[in-house]
Design an enzyme around this catalytic site. Structure first.
Site, PDB file in Angstrom:
ATOM      1  N   ASP A 197       0.820  -1.213   0.000  1.00 55.80           N
ATOM      2  CA  ASP A 197       0.000   0.000   0.000  1.00 55.80           C
ATOM      3  C   ASP A 197       0.852   1.260   0.000  1.00 55.80           C
ATOM      4  OD1 ASP A 197      -2.097  -1.759   0.202  1.00 55.80           O
ATOM      5  OD2 ASP A 197      -2.816  -1.043   2.148  1.00 55.80           O
ATOM      6  N   HIS A 252       3.851  -2.252   3.150  1.00 57.37           N
ATOM      7  CA  HIS A 252       3.854  -0.901   2.602  1.00 57.37           C
ATOM      8  C   HIS A 252       5.159  -0.612   1.878  1.00 57.37           C
ATOM      9  CE1 HIS A 252       0.838  -0.868   5.814  1.00 57.37           C
ATOM     10  NE2 HIS A 252       0.236   0.094   5.128  1.00 57.37           N
TER      11      HIS A 252
END
Length: 413
Positions: free
Chosen positions: A54, A200
């Protein structure tokens, strides 16, 4: 002025509470927690998992993530912020060129609960339009920032034609004090077939993930898993028919924590969970007539029911034979298990366990009836037909078990 309904006056605070329940509370419960309509994981018996990243693309960290994936010959799905993608179109092109998949994170990274409704609605529509223009390919997946939902962004995701994606393993790379070894260990402990793993490649998590990733990818390969894109995972969204199984699995997890039941070798995705305890039943005997005294130090094993359902009884024995090697390794290595004199299971699967060397002992009628009711409830929750067989005690001595399974290869192939 308040409004009347059913003879009662709705005051301002009451209307506000009802509005918040509809706008945030129901999406939180049904979508964020229960997963209704979202993709959470693929088949638990498979070797595929889906790494997802993400908050990117980020020119400082995304290239290192891509380098690690390329070196391991694995693929992933990147949930991109369309604003960052517009600033770094070369990274979008590289993500695609190396066989990865693109999903929508957002146009702007803001929590759904604090966004104005009109902005929350339009954001996924705008982000998908921008990412498809940059990539030249359709985008089918959406994951809002923080995995948080409101009625407005749910409608926006639907308007954009995106399937919401959550996760079954959170790497925790964004948490304060996170370190590469900790992130790697956390993911590998919780690893299971079909897992959707969230990490991430930008923001606080990106300070940790690029360093953790090479070791994590090696750990996946050593356990026989490999990462694919979400489309390759072939995972279906959770429907109402799946909710009883999800609720039952959640109850299992809570009971495990309460009773001190732990998966063999600490691996959440394994087939067996273990509980050391004093044998709870009385009046039973081994098949040769030797009594089994109540309170004898014993090791009970519980089966990972979602995995068993996905495997089916035909594929269960070879998987069980291998993972009983994990149990043997745990039995020898965990001090709290050392005193157990035998291992047992109470289930309707006595005939299958007999093929693995366990002895079947009939139960007292009241125990049989109680366990059959629980077994039937679980089968119905997981969408399978209750078995006609009656529950039995499947039992094996410590020496016999370690002799049979103590040399079994302990890593999945």
């Amino acid at each position: 002025m308040g409004r009347r309904r059913g003879g009662q006056r709705w005051t301002g605070p009451g209307l506000l509470a009802a509005g918040l329940l509809a706008y945030i509370g129901l999406p939180y419960l049904l979508v964020q927690r229960l997963g209704l309509g979202t993709v959470r994981q693929g088949r638990p018996s498979g070797e595929r998992v889906a790494l997802t990243f993400d908050d990117g693309p980020d020119p400082q960290h995304t290239p290192a993530v891509l380098d690690a994936l390329k070196a391991a010959d694995m693929r992933a799905t990147f949930f991109l912020l369309s604003g960052a993608a517009r600033r770094h179109p070369e990274l979008v092109r590289r993500i695609q060129a190396e066989g990865h998949e693109i999903g929508v994170h957002a146009a702007r990274h803001r929590h759904a609960w604090v966004r104005p409704p009109w902005e929350a609605y339009h954001d996924p529509v705008q982000a998908r339009r921008d990412l498809e223009r940059l990539s030249g390919t359709p985008v089918r997946w959406g994951r809002p920032p923080h995995g948080a939902y409101s009625l407005a962004n749910l409608l926006g995701l639907r308007r954009a034609g995106l399937t919401p994606v959550q996760w079954s393993i959170e790497g925790g790379d964004w948490e304060r004090g996170a370190a590469p070894q900790g992130v790697k260990g956390r993911v590998l402990r919780e690893l299971h077939g079909g897992a959707v793993i969230v990490l991430h490649d930008s923001g606080p998590g990106a300070q940790v993930t690029p360093a953790a990733l090479p070791g994590l990818l090696r750990g996946l390969a050593e356990r026989g898993f490999y990462s694919v894109t979400l489309s390759e995972l072939d995972a279906a969204p959770v429907t109402r028919q799946h909710l009883p199984a999800r609720l039952m699995a959640g109850l299992d997890r809570r009971l495990d924590r309460w009773l001190g039941i732990r998966p063999a070798l600490g691996r959440q995705g394994g087939l067996f969970r273990l509980q050391p305890l004093g044998f709870p039943l009385g009046g039973l005997r081994w098949p040769d007539g030797t009594p089994i005294p109540r309170g004898t130090p014993a090791l009970e094993f519980h089966v990972n029911n979602p995995l068993l359902v996905d495997l089916g009884l035909r594929r269960f024995p070879p998987r069980a034979r291998r993972e009983f090697g994990w149990v043997a390794q745990d039995w020898r290595g965990r001090p709290e298990l050392e005193q157990a004199e035998f291992i047992y299971c109470l289930s309707v699967h006595g005939p299958v366990l007999e093929r693995l060397g366990f002895l079947s002992v009939p139960l007292a009628p009241h125990d049989q009836k109680r366990l059959k009711l629980w077994s039937d409830l679980m089968h119905r929750a997981y969408g399978t037909q209750p078995r006609k067989a009656q529950p039995v005690l499947s039992i094996m001595s410590r020496d016999e078990f370690l002799n049979r399974f103590g040399r079994t290869v302990t890593e999945p192939g």
